[in-house]
Design an enzyme around this catalytic site. Sequence first.
Site, PDB file in Angstrom:
ATOM      1  CD  GLU A  64     -12.992   9.275 -49.317  1.00  0.00           C
ATOM      2  OE1 GLU A  64     -12.824   8.939 -50.730  1.00  0.00           O
ATOM      3  OE2 GLU A  64     -13.212  10.679 -48.999  1.00  0.00           O
ATOM      4  CD  GLU A  81     -13.963   1.737 -54.846  1.00  0.00           C
ATOM      5  OE1 GLU A  81     -13.496   1.872 -55.945  1.00  0.00           O
ATOM      6  OE2 GLU A  81     -14.692   2.477 -54.334  1.00  0.00           O
ATOM      7  CD  GLU A 128     -13.702  13.576 -54.844  1.00  0.00           C
ATOM      8  OE1 GLU A 128     -12.975  13.840 -53.958  1.00  0.00           O
ATOM      9  OE2 GLU A 128     -14.298  12.601 -55.031  1.00  0.00           O
ATOM     10  CG  ASP A 164     -15.401   8.174 -59.687  1.00  0.00           C
ATOM     11  OD1 ASP A 164     -15.956   7.496 -59.021  1.00  0.00           O
ATOM     12  OD2 ASP A 164     -14.501   8.927 -59.041  1.00  0.00           O
TER      13      ASP A 164
HETATM   14  C1  HMH Z   1     -15.950   4.339 -57.227  1.00  0.00           C
HETATM   15  N1  HMH Z   1     -14.678   4.970 -55.346  1.00  0.00           N
HETATM   16  C2  HMH Z   1     -15.237   5.396 -56.324  1.00  0.00           C
HETATM   17  N2  HMH Z   1     -15.213   6.603 -56.773  1.00  0.00           N
HETATM   18  C3  HMH Z   1     -14.566   7.487 -55.839  1.00  0.00           C
HETATM   19  N3  HMH Z   1     -14.484   8.835 -56.224  1.00  0.00           N
HETATM   20  C4  HMH Z   1     -13.938   6.955 -54.618  1.00  0.00           C
HETATM   21  C5  HMH Z   1     -14.035   5.720 -54.455  1.00  0.00           C
HETATM   22  C6  HMH Z   1     -13.105   7.995 -53.591  1.00  0.00           C
HETATM   23  O1  HMH Z   1     -13.895   9.022 -53.402  1.00  0.00           O
END
Ligand code: HMH
Length: 221
Positions: free
Chosen positions: A140, A210, A88, A47
Amino acid sequence: GEKSGIIEMWAKKHSLLFTGATRHPFILSIRDGSVDLSSFKRWLGQDYVFVREFVPFVASVLIKASKESDDSNDMEVILGGLASLNDEIAWFKSEASKWDVPLSNTVVHKANQNYCRFLENLMSPDVDYAVAITTFWAIETVYQESFAHCLEDGSKTPPELQDTCQRWGNDDFGEYCRSLQEIANRYLEKASSDVLTEAEVTFLRVLEHEIEFWNMSRGGV
Ligand code: HMH
């Protein structure tokens, strides 16, 4: 009461896929405490790579907003999103060191590569603002709805994962997602039928990416 827009209609129409993305087995395993920590660490490393690719995409949405937007507040909402991505990235670095996850030389998994390539294609100036802002909202919102589920009463989320769930599951992030939804609805309402179709298809592609991302995190291929 709440006015129902195009986004709400699509979320209902595609509720099976939407639920597949927001109630994925990986998320359910965090919520019930059975999560495999090696899966969590894999998610963390992947991520971080995704978020670094997400920043230029959000910047491209900001550029579209600055050119096409009729409401100056849209820009503030998107700029706020970019600012929180700055936090983040710092959070990922500190979290990764806590879990001993190296962030350099990460082998980027196929699902992640595919998702990043999809984002890159959406950065083109040819992509309509309505499509881009819908995509941004969807990305998001999947995280907000997924991680908020892990914080609800009765969830058994391990204490060491609470911070992760809070990051996207908190109420302010929920409020921010509703602001994105309001912007997306406003532009979808005045979009041509071609743009509407493109936005709906792109929304579905986000949900699929996702789901693939969660599958990858859980240890799939
Ligand atoms: C895969 N989808 C993914 N990572 C993230 N950080 C977000 C959404 C939301 O910012």
